[in-house]
Structure formats: C-alpha cells, structure tokens
Write an enzyme that holds these catalytic residues in place. Structure first.
Site, PDB file in Angstrom:
ATOM      1  N   LYS A 150      13.837  40.167 -12.871  1.00  5.87           N
ATOM      2  CA  LYS A 150      12.692  39.381 -13.356  1.00  5.87           C
ATOM      3  C   LYS A 150      11.311  39.654 -12.613  1.00  5.87           C
ATOM      4  CE  LYS A 150      13.248  35.324 -10.841  1.00  5.87           C
ATOM      5  NZ  LYS A 150      13.745  33.910 -10.654  1.00  5.87           N
ATOM      6  N   ALA A 158      13.881  25.340 -15.204  1.00  5.95           N
ATOM      7  CA  ALA A 158      15.003  25.834 -16.440  1.00  5.95           C
ATOM      8  C   ALA A 158      14.376  26.996 -17.054  1.00  5.95           C
ATOM      9  CB  ALA A 158      15.842  24.916 -17.167  1.00  5.95           C
ATOM     10  N   GLY A 159      13.389  27.439 -16.712  1.00  7.98           N
ATOM     11  CA  GLY A 159      12.720  28.613 -17.169  1.00  7.98           C
ATOM     12  C   GLY A 159      13.553  29.826 -17.037  1.00  7.98           C
ATOM     13  N   GLU A 190       3.330   2.005   2.169  1.00  8.93           N
ATOM     14  CA  GLU A 190       3.960   2.352   3.571  1.00  8.93           C
ATOM     15  C   GLU A 190       5.519   1.866   3.521  1.00  8.93           C
ATOM     16  OE1 GLU A 190       2.019   0.792   7.124  1.00  8.93           O
ATOM     17  OE2 GLU A 190      -0.032   1.773   6.601  1.00  8.93           O
ATOM     18  N   ASP A 197       0.839  -1.207   0.128  1.00 12.04           N
ATOM     19  CA  ASP A 197       0.199   0.004  -0.002  1.00 12.04           C
ATOM     20  C   ASP A 197       0.926   1.423   0.013  1.00 12.04           C
ATOM     21  OD1 ASP A 197       1.018  -0.129   2.562  1.00 12.04           O
ATOM     22  OD2 ASP A 197      -0.947   0.489   3.639  1.00 12.04           O
ATOM     23  N   ASP A 227      23.135  30.195  -9.654  1.00 10.15           N
ATOM     24  CA  ASP A 227      21.846  30.011  -8.729  1.00 10.15           C
ATOM     25  C   ASP A 227      21.863  29.172  -7.889  1.00 10.15           C
ATOM     26  OD1 ASP A 227      19.205  30.943  -8.061  1.00 10.15           O
ATOM     27  OD2 ASP A 227      18.123  30.510  -9.994  1.00 10.15           O
TER      28      ASP A 227
END
Length: 347
Positions: free
Chosen positions: A227, A259-260, A74, A72, A253
C-alpha cells in the site's frame, strides 16, 4: 472502590479462558514486594472498566481518587487514601480525547510522586502519539519522544504498555518499559473461529513481523498488502503479495483508526479470489467513518481488544467482537510487583 461482581465481560470470564488457565488463575495470590511496599492500582477516567477487570483478576480493590474538571477545563486530582511507600500502578490508556487523557495521566503521576509512593508505574494499554515516532517529513515533531519525556518528568518510574506502533519507542525512555503483546488473547479467539485453509494478511510491510508470528503459531501461510499512503488517513492499495485465492483470510493490524486501510485491503483480497475475510486488531481507535466503512464491507468478524473502551455504537455492531486483555495486564502487574519475569508470559 471494590471490583464489581461480574467485572469480566461474558466472553472472557476466568472459568473459560485458556489465557487464565495458563496463568493458573487465583484472585488472592498477590504477595507484597517488600522493596516497593503494598501493591495499589488506580485508574484515570480514560478506561475505568478495564481497571476494574484488572482488580478483579488480582483480587484487589481499586484505589480511591477524586477527579473532576473545573469550569475552564482544568483537571483536578486528589488521592483519597494513603499511598506513602506503596507500589502504585496507574491505568490510563491515552485514547480519545487524547490530549485530555494525556494531561490527566501526567497530573495523576505528579500527585502520586508528591504523595511519596515508592514506585509509580504508568499502565498505558494504548500509547497515544505512538504513530508520530520519527521525522519522515521536514519540520515535523517526534511526538512519541515528547510523550516519553513528559511521562518521565511527571514522576513515572516505569511504563507498562501494549503493542506499540513501533517497538523502538521503548528507546525514547530512560526508565524501564515493559512492552506486552496481545497475541495470546488474539490467538485464543482466532482458534475459536476454527477457520480452515487460513492465510494471515499483513495490511502493510511494517506489520509483517506481527502477522508472521501469528501465522507461525496457527500453522497458516502469509500474505502482504502493498500500500501507499496518499494523504492524511488515506491509503491506496496497490497489490497483494501471496496466494489467497479460494482461501479464508484474516487481516491483522495493531491499530484500526478510520478503517480505510482495512476496508481497502479487504476489497483487494476479494478481487484476488479470497473466500471469506476476517480481521483482528489490538487497538480499536475506530474514529470518523470507521463504523460505517466496516458495516458496508464484507468482513465477517473483527476481533479487537479492550485497550481502548468501545463506545455504544461499536459495542452494538454484530461484526465487532471485543476481547479482554485484563488478565494479561493483571498478570504482568503482579509479576512486576513481585520482581519476576514478564517476558515468560509469551514463551
């Protein structure tokens, strides 16, 4: 489980890493801390390869665990060796699938607490939910704070993490947090690229401190991308602050997700006359269309660390160059165990 031969990736073996020479690599120099007992390192299923590399650096075997899922879903956990009175470090970045890895880490921490480990440190190279660190909209959670509460309640005595999305997340914890930075690893790799007339670029205002610190050590100038976020995982680049015309640029970064932001920043820099564009990031989440966007871009090389495991598609990309942070984590683990300075790693 003993560390495998050649556990270090070929691009970062101990013999040719400035970082390791700086730490005076010696795989058998770990000594016991009598306050917390024997040092033991265990790994969840999020990134066992990184745990193996850390153990190879320290000259220690990886601790034995049984982990599997019931039908299930778990998670079942059993520690297969004695940890009573031991100084335990559990390596588990909470990367994709985030919720599964978070729950597994909480269960592991509870198991070690109930097995009478003297101290338990959660080693989280990537801290999931770190981007939800404030109420910037009505009726939203502060999930990073919830993560801190869950980790503490599950039995963590301290946290070892790397490049948090916001350094203030440390204040969500009522236990010690050792916040590492991947800058030494990235700096070595950037120097190897031997980029002339370099400009370090922050993709947003929040990353200026990181970009400035890298630029200062490289003797490079700084530029900033202005931005605005237009929607979920979507940004619109408005302006480039700084002179990049005719120069090589490196965008740095903490996290690359879809990756936009990175690709739009690269396009804006080329419109401003940048010669060649490179990028570096600590946490390569690289979800959704990230790989396709990177392949379609003009980015020459993307440097990333292995805080998150790269899947096969990412590893095959000629533009992505992975760097191992195992020596840095291994050195920090040893210093925490011995009770010596961790901050001196970055002096």
């Amino acid at each position: 489980m003993a560390p495998e031969a050649g556990a270090f990736p070929i691009w970062r073996r101990p013999s040719d890493s400035r970082l390791l020479r700086r730490f005076r690599y010696n795989p058998v120099r770990v000594t016991a801390n009598f306050s917390y007992g024997e040092l033991k390192i265990f790994s969840g299923r999020a990134h066992p390869a990184l745990a193996q590399e850390i153990c190879a650096y320290l000259g220690l075997p990886l601790g034995e665990l049984t982990l599997y899922n019931f039908s299930d879903g778990e998670t079942y956990c059993q520690i297969d060796e004695n940890v009573r009175g031991a100084d335990v470090f559990v390596v588990q970045p909470t990367s994709s699938p985030v919720n599964d890895h978070v729950m597994e880490l909480l269960i592991l921490l509870d198991a070690f607490r109930r097995s009478s480990a003297s101290r338990i440190t959660a080693v989280m190279p990537y801290f999931g939910y770190g981007r939800q660190d404030k109420k910037d909209k009505p009726r939203v959670p502060i999930a990073a704070k919830l993560m801190a509460d869950l980790l503490t309640a599950s039995g963590a005595d301290r946290i070892l993490t790397m490049d948090l999305h916001a350094a203030q997340i440390q204040g969500f914890f009522n236990i010690p947090v050792d916040h590492l930075f991947a800058a030494p690893v990235l700096l070595d790799a950037i120097r190897e690229l031997d980029l002339q007339d370099l400009v370090i670029v922050s993709p947003d205002v929040g990353g200026v401190a990181r970009a400035r610190a890298i630029g200062k050590r490289l003797g490079a100038s700084l530029a900033i991308i202005d931005k605005r976020r237009t929607g979920k995982n979507e940004t619109e680049v408005l302006n480039v602050i700084g002179d990049v015309e005719g120069r090589n640029v490196l965008i740095i970064d903490d996290i690359i997700d879809t990756a936009g932001t990175l690709v739009q920043a690269e396009e804006a820099l080329r419109r401003q006359g940048a010669r060649k564009t490179y990028a570096a990031a600590v946490h390569p989440v690289l979800s959704g269309p990230a790989i396709q966007r990177l392949e379609a871009s003009h980015i020459e090389t993307l440097l990333v660390t292995n805080t998150i495991p790269l899947d096969s598609a990412m590893a095959r990309s000629p533009r992505i160059r992975p760097l191992s942070i195992a020596p840095l984590l291994g050195e920090a683990i040893q210093r925490i165990h011995q009770g010596t300075s961790v901050s001196s790693l970055f002096v």
